[in-house]
Design a protein around this motif. Structure first.
Motif, PDB file in Angstrom:
ATOM      1  N   ASN A 115       0.837  -1.205   0.000  1.00 36.09           N
ATOM      2  CA  ASN A 115       0.000   0.000   0.000  1.00 36.09           C
ATOM      3  C   ASN A 115       0.873   1.257   0.000  1.00 36.09           C
ATOM      4  N   GLN A 116       1.904   1.241   0.842  1.00 37.06           N
ATOM      5  CA  GLN A 116       2.835   2.388   0.878  1.00 37.06           C
ATOM      6  C   GLN A 116       3.481   2.583  -0.491  1.00 37.06           C
ATOM      7  N   MET A 117       3.950   1.471  -1.094  1.00 38.59           N
ATOM      8  CA  MET A 117       4.629   1.568  -2.401  1.00 38.59           C
ATOM      9  C   MET A 117       3.686   2.116  -3.464  1.00 38.59           C
ATOM     10  N   GLN A 118       2.416   1.682  -3.399  1.00 38.68           N
ATOM     11  CA  GLN A 118       1.462   2.109  -4.428  1.00 38.68           C
ATOM     12  C   GLN A 118       1.021   3.561  -4.237  1.00 38.68           C
ATOM     13  N   HIS A 119       1.393   4.151  -3.116  1.00 40.05           N
ATOM     14  CA  HIS A 119       1.121   5.578  -2.913  1.00 40.05           C
ATOM     15  C   HIS A 119       2.350   6.439  -3.174  1.00 40.05           C
ATOM     16  N   ALA A 147      14.754   5.337   0.077  1.00 42.45           N
ATOM     17  CA  ALA A 147      13.516   6.015  -0.332  1.00 42.45           C
ATOM     18  C   ALA A 147      12.305   5.391   0.359  1.00 42.45           C
ATOM     19  N   LEU A 148      12.260   4.052   0.382  1.00 43.05           N
ATOM     20  CA  LEU A 148      11.112   3.375   1.003  1.00 43.05           C
ATOM     21  C   LEU A 148      11.070   3.646   2.499  1.00 43.05           C
ATOM     22  N   MET A 149      12.242   3.650   3.131  1.00 40.92           N
ATOM     23  CA  MET A 149      12.305   3.959   4.569  1.00 40.92           C
ATOM     24  C   MET A 149      11.767   5.364   4.814  1.00 40.92           C
ATOM     25  N   ALA A 150      12.220   6.320   3.998  1.00 40.18           N
ATOM     26  CA  ALA A 150      11.782   7.711   4.172  1.00 40.18           C
ATOM     27  C   ALA A 150      10.265   7.794   4.030  1.00 40.18           C
ATOM     28  N   GLU A 151       9.736   7.137   2.997  1.00 35.24           N
ATOM     29  CA  GLU A 151       8.284   7.207   2.772  1.00 35.24           C
ATOM     30  C   GLU A 151       7.521   6.544   3.913  1.00 35.24           C
ATOM     31  N   GLY A 191       6.702   8.889   6.562  1.00 35.75           N
ATOM     32  CA  GLY A 191       5.841  10.022   6.196  1.00 35.75           C
ATOM     33  C   GLY A 191       6.582  11.126   5.447  1.00 35.75           C
ATOM     34  N   LEU A 192       7.851  10.858   5.099  1.00 35.97           N
ATOM     35  CA  LEU A 192       8.619  11.865   4.360  1.00 35.97           C
ATOM     36  C   LEU A 192       8.387  11.690   2.857  1.00 35.97           C
ATOM     37  N   GLY A 193       8.724  12.721   2.095  1.00 41.81           N
ATOM     38  CA  GLY A 193       8.630  12.626   0.637  1.00 41.81           C
ATOM     39  C   GLY A 193      10.018  12.612   0.045  1.00 41.81           C
ATOM     40  N   ILE A 194      10.148  12.018  -1.136  1.00 42.35           N
ATOM     41  CA  ILE A 194      11.466  11.940  -1.782  1.00 42.35           C
ATOM     42  C   ILE A 194      11.343  12.305  -3.260  1.00 42.35           C
ATOM     43  N   CYS A 195      12.446  12.755  -3.843  1.00 41.53           N
ATOM     44  CA  CYS A 195      12.530  12.839  -5.303  1.00 41.53           C
ATOM     45  C   CYS A 195      13.967  12.528  -5.721  1.00 41.53           C
ATOM     46  N   TYR A 196      14.113  11.546  -6.591  1.00 39.94           N
ATOM     47  CA  TYR A 196      15.434  11.275  -7.180  1.00 39.94           C
ATOM     48  C   TYR A 196      15.817  12.463  -8.062  1.00 39.94           C
TER      49      TYR A 196
END
Ligand SMILES: Cc1cc2nc3c(=O)[nH]c(=O)nc-3n(C[C@H](O)[C@H](O)[C@H](O)COP(=O)(O)O)c2cc1C
Length: 245
Positions: A5-9, A120-124, A127-132
């Motif tokens: 669910n986290q990945m799909q968001h 990235a997955l840990m950050a998300e 509740g954090l956001g990421i951008c490569y």
């Protein structure tokens, strides 16, 4: 939220609060990066936490992603790195040639990418956001200078991480039957893209900002209408990767 669910968001975040990431949060992120699989256990990556504002601003300008690279809670550069192995081999009076071929370069880029995606997955999950930020490859020579990079290292991409202020809608992905197959590559397949094109078209028309009237196949044709970053090969060779054999 469960992991799928986290990945799909997942969405790339390009608008952050100015709050810096704490050392505790950074340590957790690095521990996640540390824990990925690694080809033959070479662990061929380095993560640079860019704290110097001047360096960060210049990296932001190079990557043409200035606003969000300057403002996120943290900015990290992921470096494919066989310098450790070079030191070990030198101390052992061994040839460095085995570090310099295409296979070793692939090993380092894959290890680095796995570490980055773990982070990235840990950050998300926090509740954090990421951008490569692949934009750092717009001027690798200058990036290497700014970061004091030795031979057999190549900066692959940056990553902004921080508290999101705005989040885009989730971008529709290729359907499962357009990127999975059983046993053999379906030479005639992977071309049923009409429905997907429609879904992406609707997404682009109605997203909250930077709306555009295009489909996925159109974006691909446009993106690959020209050679991207032709100086990358020259830089990688200058760093000592001969990429032969
Ligand atoms: C290696 C890599 C480099 C990227 N570089 C940039 C970049 O320089 N600037 C940017 O705004 N987004 C960058 N992105 C984000 C992609 O544009 C984004 O992941 C893609 O459009 C899918 O959107 P989503 O992540 O919101 O689902 C990069 C993504 C990857 C994986």
């Amino acid at each position: 939220m469960d992991l799928l669910n986290q990945m799909q968001h997942h969405v790339s975040v390009r608008d952050f609060e100015a709050t810096s990431l704490s050392d505790e949060v950074k340590t957790k992120l690095f521990q996640a990066a540390q824990s990925g699989s690694s080809s033959n256990f070479v662990q061929a990556f380095t993560i640079l936490d860019i704290k110097d504002r001047l360096v960060r601003n210049e990296l932001a300008d190079i990557s043409q992603s200035a606003a969000y690279v300057k403002k996120s809670g943290g900015f990290f550069v992921f470096v494919a790195d066989l310098n450790r192995q070079a030191q070990i081999l030198k101390a052992n009076h061994q040839s460095l040639a085995p570090l310099k071929n295409l296979e070793s370069f692939l090993v380092a880029t894959v290890d680095t990418t796995i570490a980055a995606q773990n982070m990235a997955l840990m950050a998300e999950s926090m509740g954090l956001g990421i951008c490569y930020i692949g934009g750092i490859r717009n001027n690798l020579a200058r990036v290497a200078e700014l970061l004091n990079l030795p031979a057999l290292t190549v900066p692959l991409f940056g990553m902004t991480i921080g508290i999101p202020t705005v989040k885009n809608g989730v971008k529709p992905r290729l359907p499962l039957n357009q990127f999975t197959a059983v046993d053999q590559y379906p030479r005639a397949g992977f071309t049923e893209l009409k429905d997907y094109d429609q879904a992406v078209h609707q997404y682009y028309l109605h997203r909250s900002s930077h709306q555009k009237d295009t489909t996925w196949t159109q974006t691909q044709a446009t993106f690959f209408a020209e050679l991207r970053r032709p100086k990358v090969a020259q830089f990688v060779k200058k760093q000592g990767f001969e990429l032969v054999k």
